[in-house]
Scaffold this motif. Sequence first.
Motif, PDB file in Angstrom:
ATOM      1  N   ASP A  17       6.757   5.011  -2.374  1.00  0.00           N
ATOM      2  CA  ASP A  17       6.792   6.247  -1.593  1.00  0.00           C
ATOM      3  C   ASP A  17       8.157   6.358  -0.926  1.00  0.00           C
ATOM      4  O   ASP A  17       8.903   5.388  -0.834  1.00  0.00           O
ATOM      5  N   TYR A  46      -0.911   6.997   1.331  1.00  0.00           N
ATOM      6  CA  TYR A  46      -1.948   7.911   0.848  1.00  0.00           C
ATOM      7  C   TYR A  46      -3.177   7.193   0.303  1.00  0.00           C
ATOM      8  O   TYR A  46      -4.143   7.838  -0.090  1.00  0.00           O
ATOM      9  N   ASP A  47      -3.154   5.856   0.274  1.00  0.00           N
ATOM     10  CA  ASP A  47      -4.333   5.107  -0.153  1.00  0.00           C
ATOM     11  C   ASP A  47      -5.475   5.353   0.834  1.00  0.00           C
ATOM     12  O   ASP A  47      -5.236   5.407   2.053  1.00  0.00           O
ATOM     13  N   PRO A  48      -6.709   5.497   0.338  1.00  0.00           N
ATOM     14  CA  PRO A  48      -7.840   5.748   1.243  1.00  0.00           C
ATOM     15  C   PRO A  48      -8.020   4.667   2.313  1.00  0.00           C
ATOM     16  O   PRO A  48      -8.410   4.961   3.435  1.00  0.00           O
ATOM     17  N   ASP A  49      -7.728   3.427   1.981  1.00  0.00           N
ATOM     18  CA  ASP A  49      -7.879   2.325   2.937  1.00  0.00           C
ATOM     19  C   ASP A  49      -6.536   1.793   3.412  1.00  0.00           C
ATOM     20  O   ASP A  49      -6.411   0.607   3.725  1.00  0.00           O
ATOM     21  N   ALA A  50      -5.536   2.670   3.480  1.00  0.00           N
ATOM     22  CA  ALA A  50      -4.195   2.237   3.889  1.00  0.00           C
ATOM     23  C   ALA A  50      -4.236   1.636   5.289  1.00  0.00           C
ATOM     24  O   ALA A  50      -4.849   2.202   6.202  1.00  0.00           O
ATOM     25  N   SER A  61       5.376  10.723  -2.741  1.00  0.00           N
ATOM     26  CA  SER A  61       5.303   9.672  -3.742  1.00  0.00           C
ATOM     27  C   SER A  61       6.556   9.791  -4.596  1.00  0.00           C
ATOM     28  O   SER A  61       6.857  10.857  -5.131  1.00  0.00           O
ATOM     29  N   ALA A 104       0.824  -1.216   0.000  1.00  0.00           N
ATOM     30  CA  ALA A 104       0.000   0.000   0.000  1.00  0.00           C
ATOM     31  C   ALA A 104       0.854   1.260   0.000  1.00  0.00           C
ATOM     32  O   ALA A 104       2.041   1.234   0.325  1.00  0.00           O
ATOM     33  N   SER A 105       0.230   2.356  -0.350  1.00  0.00           N
ATOM     34  CA  SER A 105       0.803   3.682  -0.162  1.00  0.00           C
ATOM     35  C   SER A 105       0.136   4.277   1.073  1.00  0.00           C
ATOM     36  O   SER A 105      -1.054   4.040   1.310  1.00  0.00           O
ATOM     37  N   TYR A 158       7.071   0.451   3.990  1.00  0.00           N
ATOM     38  CA  TYR A 158       5.755   1.007   4.306  1.00  0.00           C
ATOM     39  C   TYR A 158       5.650   1.329   5.800  1.00  0.00           C
ATOM     40  O   TYR A 158       5.106   2.367   6.178  1.00  0.00           O
TER      41      TYR A 158
END
Length: 146
Positions: free
Chosen positions: A136, A63-67, A101, A60-61, A86
């Motif tokens: 990232d 900044y992902d909404p569901d990180a 990013s 994941a990033s 991460y």
Amino acid sequence: MVGEDYDSVAVLDFGSQYAHLICRRIRECGVYSELLPHDTSHSEIVDRGFKGLILSGGPASVYDPDAPSYDPKIFTLKIPVLGICYGLQLIVKESGGRVKSASKKEYGSALLHIDDGSDLFKGLPTDIVCWMSHGDSAEAVPADFE
């Protein structure tokens, strides 16, 4: 409790393809390690007596909404916490640092320069080859972190 009789480290799993390898390498150093879900509670870590935490990498990033995230109370435990990929980026973002990013995704071997060998990296060479796999990058670490 795991940690009262011997050293023990919990590895919080954020989906890294290397999370099991991290645990195995820790065990090869004579320290018990256990892979736990990323959202393991602060109280479970206390109850189990772990003497250190590692936050693994993952796909994941931050900044992902569901990180995926962690229980923020883990930083009140007064035990060492190491973030890898991460895990590091999440710690930096959640603690007031800056994550950006990367313009170029990193994948493959890289040279890690260690500029402080006084504690966690004591006895290691100044430069070691490591494996990178992320998109990232931690741009600015919070003031009270190493």
